[in-house]
Design a protein around this motif. Sequence first.
Motif, PDB file in Angstrom:
ATOM      1  N   LEU A   9      37.463  46.260  55.267  1.00  0.00           N
ATOM      2  CA  LEU A   9      36.087  46.344  54.781  1.00  0.00           C
ATOM      3  C   LEU A   9      35.312  45.060  55.037  1.00  0.00           C
ATOM      4  O   LEU A   9      34.079  45.081  55.129  1.00  0.00           O
ATOM      5  CB  LEU A   9      36.066  46.640  53.281  1.00  0.00           C
ATOM      6  CG  LEU A   9      36.403  48.067  52.830  1.00  0.00           C
ATOM      7  CD1 LEU A   9      36.407  48.140  51.311  1.00  0.00           C
ATOM      8  CD2 LEU A   9      35.403  49.066  53.396  1.00  0.00           C
ATOM      9  N   PHE A  10      35.986  43.932  55.161  1.00  0.00           N
ATOM     10  CA  PHE A  10      35.311  42.639  55.201  1.00  0.00           C
ATOM     11  C   PHE A  10      34.793  42.334  56.607  1.00  0.00           C
ATOM     12  O   PHE A  10      35.426  42.655  57.613  1.00  0.00           O
ATOM     13  CB  PHE A  10      36.260  41.542  54.725  1.00  0.00           C
ATOM     14  CG  PHE A  10      36.577  41.665  53.259  1.00  0.00           C
ATOM     15  CD1 PHE A  10      35.871  40.930  52.320  1.00  0.00           C
ATOM     16  CD2 PHE A  10      37.561  42.540  52.816  1.00  0.00           C
ATOM     17  CE1 PHE A  10      36.157  41.051  50.971  1.00  0.00           C
ATOM     18  CE2 PHE A  10      37.844  42.663  51.469  1.00  0.00           C
ATOM     19  CZ  PHE A  10      37.131  41.915  50.542  1.00  0.00           C
ATOM     20  N   VAL A  11      33.624  41.723  56.631  1.00  0.00           N
ATOM     21  CA  VAL A  11      32.998  41.375  57.905  1.00  0.00           C
ATOM     22  C   VAL A  11      33.870  40.372  58.651  1.00  0.00           C
ATOM     23  O   VAL A  11      34.108  40.505  59.859  1.00  0.00           O
ATOM     24  CB  VAL A  11      31.586  40.795  57.668  1.00  0.00           C
ATOM     25  CG1 VAL A  11      30.967  40.333  58.987  1.00  0.00           C
ATOM     26  CG2 VAL A  11      30.683  41.825  56.985  1.00  0.00           C
ATOM     27  N   GLU A  12      34.349  39.356  57.974  1.00  0.00           N
ATOM     28  CA  GLU A  12      35.247  38.358  58.551  1.00  0.00           C
ATOM     29  C   GLU A  12      36.623  38.504  57.897  1.00  0.00           C
ATOM     30  O   GLU A  12      36.727  38.823  56.713  1.00  0.00           O
ATOM     31  CB  GLU A  12      34.700  36.948  58.335  1.00  0.00           C
ATOM     32  CG  GLU A  12      33.354  36.709  59.010  1.00  0.00           C
ATOM     33  CD  GLU A  12      32.845  35.289  58.778  1.00  0.00           C
ATOM     34  OE1 GLU A  12      33.540  34.526  58.075  1.00  0.00           O
ATOM     35  OE2 GLU A  12      31.769  34.957  59.299  1.00  0.00           O
ATOM     36  N   ALA A  13      37.662  38.233  58.660  1.00  0.00           N
ATOM     37  CA  ALA A  13      39.028  38.348  58.142  1.00  0.00           C
ATOM     38  C   ALA A  13      39.212  37.397  56.955  1.00  0.00           C
ATOM     39  O   ALA A  13      38.976  36.184  57.095  1.00  0.00           O
ATOM     40  CB  ALA A  13      40.031  38.037  59.233  1.00  0.00           C
ATOM     41  N   PRO A  14      39.600  37.879  55.809  1.00  0.00           N
ATOM     42  CA  PRO A  14      39.765  37.009  54.639  1.00  0.00           C
ATOM     43  C   PRO A  14      40.902  36.012  54.834  1.00  0.00           C
ATOM     44  O   PRO A  14      41.852  36.261  55.574  1.00  0.00           O
ATOM     45  CB  PRO A  14      40.098  38.007  53.515  1.00  0.00           C
ATOM     46  CG  PRO A  14      39.664  39.333  54.025  1.00  0.00           C
ATOM     47  CD  PRO A  14      39.862  39.287  55.502  1.00  0.00           C
ATOM     48  N   ASP A  15      40.796  34.921  54.149  1.00  0.00           N
ATOM     49  CA  ASP A  15      41.850  33.903  54.182  1.00  0.00           C
ATOM     50  C   ASP A  15      43.143  34.487  53.620  1.00  0.00           C
ATOM     51  O   ASP A  15      43.126  35.315  52.705  1.00  0.00           O
ATOM     52  CB  ASP A  15      41.410  32.689  53.368  1.00  0.00           C
ATOM     53  CG  ASP A  15      42.342  31.504  53.564  1.00  0.00           C
ATOM     54  OD1 ASP A  15      43.396  31.485  52.885  1.00  0.00           O
ATOM     55  OD2 ASP A  15      42.019  30.639  54.388  1.00  0.00           O
ATOM     56  N   HIS A  16      44.256  34.016  54.177  1.00  0.00           N
ATOM     57  CA  HIS A  16      45.559  34.540  53.755  1.00  0.00           C
ATOM     58  C   HIS A  16      45.805  34.309  52.260  1.00  0.00           C
ATOM     59  O   HIS A  16      46.481  35.115  51.607  1.00  0.00           O
ATOM     60  CB  HIS A  16      46.672  33.863  54.581  1.00  0.00           C
ATOM     61  CG  HIS A  16      48.043  34.338  54.221  1.00  0.00           C
ATOM     62  ND1 HIS A  16      48.533  35.575  54.616  1.00  0.00           N
ATOM     63  CD2 HIS A  16      49.031  33.741  53.466  1.00  0.00           C
ATOM     64  CE1 HIS A  16      49.753  35.723  54.133  1.00  0.00           C
ATOM     65  NE2 HIS A  16      50.082  34.623  53.441  1.00  0.00           N
ATOM     66  N   ASP A  17      45.251  33.218  51.729  1.00  0.00           N
ATOM     67  CA  ASP A  17      45.457  32.914  50.314  1.00  0.00           C
ATOM     68  C   ASP A  17      44.745  33.900  49.386  1.00  0.00           C
ATOM     69  O   ASP A  17      45.007  33.912  48.179  1.00  0.00           O
ATOM     70  CB  ASP A  17      44.973  31.492  50.003  1.00  0.00           C
ATOM     71  CG  ASP A  17      45.816  30.436  50.705  1.00  0.00           C
ATOM     72  OD1 ASP A  17      46.995  30.742  51.014  1.00  0.00           O
ATOM     73  OD2 ASP A  17      45.294  29.330  50.946  1.00  0.00           O
ATOM     74  N   LEU A  18      43.859  34.686  49.944  1.00  0.00           N
ATOM     75  CA  LEU A  18      43.124  35.665  49.126  1.00  0.00           C
ATOM     76  C   LEU A  18      43.787  37.036  49.121  1.00  0.00           C
ATOM     77  O   LEU A  18      43.247  37.972  48.547  1.00  0.00           O
ATOM     78  CB  LEU A  18      41.687  35.792  49.646  1.00  0.00           C
ATOM     79  CG  LEU A  18      40.839  34.514  49.632  1.00  0.00           C
ATOM     80  CD1 LEU A  18      39.447  34.800  50.173  1.00  0.00           C
ATOM     81  CD2 LEU A  18      40.764  33.938  48.223  1.00  0.00           C
ATOM     82  N   LEU A  19      44.940  37.139  49.742  1.00  0.00           N
ATOM     83  CA  LEU A  19      45.640  38.422  49.810  1.00  0.00           C
ATOM     84  C   LEU A  19      46.708  38.513  48.732  1.00  0.00           C
ATOM     85  O   LEU A  19      47.378  37.528  48.399  1.00  0.00           O
ATOM     86  CB  LEU A  19      46.282  38.609  51.189  1.00  0.00           C
ATOM     87  CG  LEU A  19      45.350  38.552  52.400  1.00  0.00           C
ATOM     88  CD1 LEU A  19      46.141  38.814  53.674  1.00  0.00           C
ATOM     89  CD2 LEU A  19      44.214  39.544  52.251  1.00  0.00           C
ATOM     90  N   CYS A  20      46.866  39.706  48.173  1.00  0.00           N
ATOM     91  CA  CYS A  20      47.914  39.974  47.181  1.00  0.00           C
ATOM     92  C   CYS A  20      49.239  40.186  47.910  1.00  0.00           C
ATOM     93  O   CYS A  20      49.305  40.958  48.880  1.00  0.00           O
ATOM     94  CB  CYS A  20      47.528  41.203  46.360  1.00  0.00           C
ATOM     95  SG  CYS A  20      48.813  41.778  45.222  1.00  0.00           S
ATOM     96  N   THR A  21      50.288  39.521  47.445  1.00  0.00           N
ATOM     97  CA  THR A  21      51.596  39.644  48.083  1.00  0.00           C
ATOM     98  C   THR A  21      52.162  41.049  47.955  1.00  0.00           C
ATOM     99  O   THR A  21      52.932  41.503  48.807  1.00  0.00           O
ATOM    100  CB  THR A  21      52.584  38.631  47.450  1.00  0.00           C
ATOM    101  OG1 THR A  21      52.003  37.333  47.492  1.00  0.00           O
ATOM    102  CG2 THR A  21      53.920  38.618  48.175  1.00  0.00           C
TER     103      THR A  21
END
Length: 236
Positions: A9-21
Motif C-alpha cells: 500500500l505504501f508509496v515508498e518501501a517502509p523501513d525494515h524497522d517498521l515491520l512486524c516480525t
Amino acid sequence: MSGGHDVELFVEAPDHDLLCTICRCVLRCPVKVACNHVFCKTCILQWLRRQETCPCCRKPINPSCMFVMYGLSKTISRLRIKCNNEGCSATFPLSEEFLHSSTCRFQWVPCPHQGCGSVVPRSALEVHSQHGEPWSQLCSLGCGTLLTQTTQPQHNCYRQLRQQVAAQRQSHRAIASALRRKMRRMQAAMTHVRRQVALICESLDVMEEGEVEMYEGFEEENSTEDSNTSSSSSSS
C-alpha cells in the motif's frame, strides 16, 4: 488475518524497522515488550495465546509489561499510501485512509435502495439509481410511504400525509355511519319486541278475565241448582 498494514500500500518501501516480525507487515498499533522487541498489538496477543515467549529472542513475555508506542504509531500514520481501488491514482497519509475510502469515486459501494442488492463504483451510483434495476424503499423522512424509482421524484411527504389523514377520516365516517344504521335496526327490533310482549300481556289479561267470568258463572249456576234442590225438598 494480518495484524499490520500491507507493505504494497505504501508509496515508498517502509523501513525494515517498521515491520512486524510476526506478520511481516507495517506495524499497526505497535507495542514494545520487556525485551525491547516491537510487534503489532494484535499479532503479539495472538502469539501469546500459543506460547508466552518472544518470537524473536524466546525470552518470557509478561503481557502486563507491554506498552503502546504512540510516537512510533504517529510516525507510521504520516507515511503516504496508495488507494487500493482500481482506477484511483490518489496518494495520501495513512491516517487519512478512512476519509479517502469514504469519498473515493472508485470505491465499490452497495446500492442504498432496498431490494436492489447491486454493488457499483461510487461514481456510477447516481446513474445506477436512475437507470438500474427496479427498487423500492420506505421514505427516508419517516412518513411510511414505500417509494419506487418512479415515484420517488414526485413524492411529497406533506401531501402524502394529508391524503392518508383524509382517507382515514373517510374510513372512520363510513364505520360510524354503518354503526348508526346497525343501532337503528337494533332499536326497531327492540320496539317490535316490546310491542309483541305488550300484545302477549294483553292477551293474557283477556284470558284471565274470561277465566274469572267463566268461574263466576259456574259458581252462580251451582248456587242456583243448590237453591232449587233445597226448595224442592222443602215442598215435599
